[in-house]
Design an enzyme around this catalytic site. Sequence first.
Site, mmCIF file in Angstrom:
data_model
loop_
_atom_site.group_PDB
_atom_site.id
_atom_site.type_symbol
_atom_site.label_atom_id
_atom_site.label_comp_id
_atom_site.label_asym_id
_atom_site.label_seq_id
_atom_site.Cartn_x
_atom_site.Cartn_y
_atom_site.Cartn_z
ATOM 1 N N PHE A 130 32.396 22.673 -18.401
ATOM 2 C CA PHE A 130 31.755 21.378 -18.424
ATOM 3 C C PHE A 130 30.758 21.107 -19.621
ATOM 4 C CE2 PHE A 130 32.267 17.154 -16.658
ATOM 5 C CZ PHE A 130 33.391 17.476 -15.895
ATOM 6 N N GLN A 164 22.775 6.683 -18.065
ATOM 7 C CA GLN A 164 23.806 7.552 -18.988
ATOM 8 C C GLN A 164 24.916 6.815 -19.183
ATOM 9 O OE1 GLN A 164 26.163 11.035 -17.333
ATOM 10 N NE2 GLN A 164 24.801 12.024 -18.538
ATOM 11 N N HIS A 194 28.586 7.153 -20.557
ATOM 12 C CA HIS A 194 29.673 8.209 -20.754
ATOM 13 C C HIS A 194 30.438 7.646 -22.004
ATOM 14 C CE1 HIS A 194 33.060 10.755 -19.968
ATOM 15 N NE2 HIS A 194 32.524 11.245 -19.055
ATOM 16 N N LEU A 231 36.677 5.336 -15.900
ATOM 17 C CA LEU A 231 36.595 6.678 -16.766
ATOM 18 C C LEU A 231 37.758 7.404 -17.127
ATOM 19 C CD1 LEU A 231 34.028 8.412 -17.169
ATOM 20 C CD2 LEU A 231 34.297 9.792 -15.351
ATOM 21 N N GLU A 265 35.852 13.778 -19.115
ATOM 22 C CA GLU A 265 35.563 14.811 -20.234
ATOM 23 C C GLU A 265 36.361 15.646 -20.372
ATOM 24 O OE1 GLU A 265 30.982 15.389 -20.061
ATOM 25 O OE2 GLU A 265 31.470 17.350 -20.635
ATOM 26 N N ARG A 273 27.257 14.093 -24.020
ATOM 27 C CA ARG A 273 27.672 12.783 -23.805
ATOM 28 C C ARG A 273 27.134 11.656 -24.484
ATOM 29 N NH1 ARG A 273 28.810 12.826 -17.210
ATOM 30 N NH2 ARG A 273 30.399 14.156 -17.393
ATOM 31 N N HIS A 275 27.514 4.920 -16.572
ATOM 32 C CA HIS A 275 28.075 6.048 -15.880
ATOM 33 C C HIS A 275 27.315 6.362 -14.591
ATOM 34 C CE1 HIS A 275 30.953 8.935 -14.534
ATOM 35 N NE2 HIS A 275 30.263 10.032 -14.874
ATOM 36 N N ARG A 315 21.538 13.512 -17.409
ATOM 37 C CA ARG A 315 22.249 14.322 -16.361
ATOM 38 C C ARG A 315 23.207 15.102 -16.987
ATOM 39 N NH1 ARG A 315 27.194 13.998 -13.520
ATOM 40 N NH2 ARG A 315 27.771 11.835 -13.966
HETATM 41 C C1 LIG Z 1 34.155 7.664 -11.658
HETATM 42 C C2 LIG Z 1 32.959 8.626 -11.582
HETATM 43 C C3 LIG Z 1 33.341 10.020 -11.864
HETATM 44 C C4 LIG Z 1 32.282 11.036 -11.414
HETATM 45 N N1 LIG Z 1 32.650 12.393 -11.518
HETATM 46 C C5 LIG Z 1 31.606 13.495 -11.416
HETATM 47 C C6 LIG Z 1 31.845 14.574 -11.234
HETATM 48 O O1 LIG Z 1 33.022 14.965 -11.564
HETATM 49 N N2 LIG Z 1 30.742 15.505 -11.004
HETATM 50 C C7 LIG Z 1 29.619 15.211 -10.687
HETATM 51 O O2 LIG Z 1 28.725 15.799 -10.447
HETATM 52 N N3 LIG Z 1 29.199 13.665 -10.635
HETATM 53 C C8 LIG Z 1 30.174 12.801 -10.906
HETATM 54 N N4 LIG Z 1 30.034 11.545 -10.858
HETATM 55 C C9 LIG Z 1 28.652 11.094 -10.379
HETATM 56 C C10 LIG Z 1 28.611 11.201 -8.536
HETATM 57 O O3 LIG Z 1 29.992 11.060 -8.246
HETATM 58 C C11 LIG Z 1 27.657 10.354 -8.098
HETATM 59 O O4 LIG Z 1 26.253 10.494 -8.754
HETATM 60 C C12 LIG Z 1 27.521 10.701 -6.501
HETATM 61 O O5 LIG Z 1 28.930 10.940 -5.898
HETATM 62 C C13 LIG Z 1 26.761 9.780 -5.814
HETATM 63 O O6 LIG Z 1 26.517 10.034 -4.236
HETATM 64 P P1 LIG Z 1 25.723 9.360 -3.410
HETATM 65 O O7 LIG Z 1 25.860 9.803 -2.058
HETATM 66 O O8 LIG Z 1 24.463 9.497 -3.868
HETATM 67 O O9 LIG Z 1 26.434 7.701 -3.578
HETATM 68 P P2 LIG Z 1 27.618 7.145 -3.331
HETATM 69 O O10 LIG Z 1 28.707 8.132 -3.173
HETATM 70 O O11 LIG Z 1 27.753 6.122 -4.285
HETATM 71 O O12 LIG Z 1 27.468 6.525 -1.874
HETATM 72 C C14 LIG Z 1 26.660 5.205 -1.907
HETATM 73 C C15 LIG Z 1 26.832 4.777 -0.347
HETATM 74 O O13 LIG Z 1 25.851 3.583 -0.171
HETATM 75 C C16 LIG Z 1 26.365 2.741 0.718
HETATM 76 N N5 LIG Z 1 25.536 1.385 0.296
HETATM 77 C C17 LIG Z 1 25.070 1.135 -1.014
HETATM 78 N N6 LIG Z 1 24.234 -0.220 -0.547
HETATM 79 C C18 LIG Z 1 24.476 -0.181 0.703
HETATM 80 C C19 LIG Z 1 23.820 -1.473 1.441
HETATM 81 N N7 LIG Z 1 23.598 -2.460 0.983
HETATM 82 N N8 LIG Z 1 24.091 -1.485 2.717
HETATM 83 C C20 LIG Z 1 24.951 -0.341 3.316
HETATM 84 N N9 LIG Z 1 25.439 0.505 2.809
HETATM 85 C C21 LIG Z 1 25.073 0.593 1.418
HETATM 86 C C22 LIG Z 1 27.601 2.556 0.033
HETATM 87 O O14 LIG Z 1 28.433 1.917 0.922
HETATM 88 C C23 LIG Z 1 28.111 4.050 -0.127
HETATM 89 O O15 LIG Z 1 28.612 4.739 1.236
HETATM 90 C C24 LIG Z 1 31.069 10.526 -11.077
HETATM 91 C C25 LIG Z 1 30.690 9.179 -10.933
HETATM 92 C C26 LIG Z 1 31.662 8.075 -11.338
HETATM 93 C C27 LIG Z 1 31.331 6.756 -11.015
#
Ligand SMILES: Cc1cc2nc3c(=O)[nH]c(=O)nc-3n(C[C@H](O)[C@H](O)[C@H](O)COP(=O)(O)OP(=O)(O)OC[C@H]3O[C@@H](n4cnc5c(N)ncnc54)[C@H](O)[C@@H]3O)c2cc1C
Length: 582
Positions: free
Chosen positions: A116, A236, A238, A248, A251, A282, A348, A390
Amino acid sequence: MIHRHDVIIVGAGLAGSRAAVEIGQTANVAVLSKVYPSRSHSGAAQGGVAASLANESKTDRWEYHMYDTVKGSDYLGDQDAIELMVREAPETVIEMEHWGCPFSRTPEGLIAQRKFGGHTLDYGKEAALRSCYSYDYTGHVLLHTLHEQCLKHGVHFYSEFQVLSLIFRDNRAIGVVAWDIVNGGLHTFYGRAVMFGTGGYGRAFKITSNAHANTGDGLSQVIRAGLPVQDMEFVQFHPTGLWKSGILVTEGARGEGGYLLNGEKRRFMEDYAPTLMELAPRDVVARSMQTEIDEGRGIDGKNYVFIDVSHLGEAKLKERLPQITELAMNFAGVDPVKEPIPIQPTAHYSMGGIPANANCRVTYDAKRSETVGFYAGGECSCISVHGANRLGTNSLLEALLFGRRAGKQIVEDLSHLEFPELPADYEDAATEEVERTMAKDGEEKAATLRAELQETMMMDCGVFRSRGQLEKQRDKVEELEERYKNIRVEDKGTRFNTDMLEAIELGHLIEFSGAIVEGALQREESRGGHARKDFPKRDDVKFLKHTLAWREPNGKWKLTFEKDVVLKGITHPGFEPKERVY
Ligand SMILES: Cc1cc2nc3c(=O)[nH]c(=O)nc-3n(C[C@H](O)[C@H](O)[C@H](O)COP(=O)(O)OP(=O)(O)OC[C@H]3O[C@@H](n4cnc5c(N)ncnc54)[C@H](O)[C@@H]3O)c2cc1C
């Protein structure tokens, strides 16, 4: 209705769920999520999760991972937190394997790893195979594995509860007030500790790879509680989002040999990064694409360029890039086997967020003073392991690992945290917000204001920024905030009132966008994801600092550059923080 649990977690993505697994083993924990837990944005991640397991690159070590992460962060990452993350990465991933996560395998049966961008061996000498993956469904399998563990440990899920406000008094988090999306009505949740794992804020921009739910609610609620947010200007972009939708294109498409073409059908990356070409970092590729578009060399002069993968042939595309082949057909109407895919930079990942230390305790000033009973992890937090930019696959790691650390810290802290008293006005802010929003009978439409915000943030606070653009955008955000007072909510019902909830989310988007713009305006340098046309160089003398932004009672933003970056650890002679590497 009032609910009492030892610990209240908002967010069921990797960060919230991982913390819940830890806490559920010894205490009573509730997880609230506005979407069904397994629909959290974590589940959309394709590429993988970084850990120096050395299954494929046999000489890989955490020190190399640390060097790459510090360098990738454009030196704004806190090195103590980065060191913890890269050191604990292997055990965090192996723990997921032991819980049954179906990783792809090497022929010997070890967890498979792939390349990556930015991940190297021996301090930048060659590319490392460090990203642990499961086909291109890595986020999906991690999230489902954790959800099973949560169920095993009796975690209480409140699905489709949208948190509206944080109850925070005298430096202590007490609980949250949430709206029951299915049945309507307010519910108060309080406990001895509260954790936010509310995800990123990409939805402030028109073109984004982020899910609809990523509206940065947690950040705005923290701002409204009088606490600061950190480094918000770092977003960031992408390079390869599908034109118009921003979905998306991984990459991996460039990793497999896909190349970029401008309106002159030329591989323009040779003008910007002649050696690395399409595999430059990126932010470099996104800026190159944007320059081509801005200078009229987009396809037919429009705001997109092409990524061409057709030369890879149908068999390879089916085998290696099945998801993007399908996405291109469904969302851009092109068959990548036969024709190039139209793409543009897409918002992203949110580097900024709620300031927290490496134990996930939320902090509130430049001296890193701690709040009590309040924790943050995952994309909503700014710990800060990604600094100004990142590296791919470091954020699934961050969410898992700091979810785990938050969980452990909370379990430890529960030994001295008593149940707080609910203050008399615990529900006032949320009640007032619901009543105000429901009563709205003005002339403005939430959808129009949201579109205007997203469009102007993309245009004037996007890949490139300048003083003139940012001042214009600051006025725009202020104008939208005024007009927001005069919106109309058509649906006056209680069940599944998405009209009201989206209006409330719009309020959050407008609120924290002010912090993005103000930070971008005052940070007069270019670093990582933040590129100022009028200040194209990194300025370590003035700006090797984190930004902290507070909203003052008069609505203005107060910003400081007093929070120092933690520099330590890396002793490799090639490491020189004053030198820009890209
Ligand atoms: C398309 C895409 C591909 C990606 N690919 C990669 C990858 O290959 N490798 C990598 O390392 N990272 C990747 N990322 C980034 C990574 O996926 C995220 O940074 C990470 O998963 C975030 O996890 P999290 O638990 O912080 O939040 P999230 O998984 O976004 O979860 C947020 C949670 O908060 C809850 N929430 C938010 N607001 C409220 C509210 N007001 N009330 C109740 N609940 C609420 C939502 O319901 C959800 O459950 C990618 C991101 C995207 C968008």
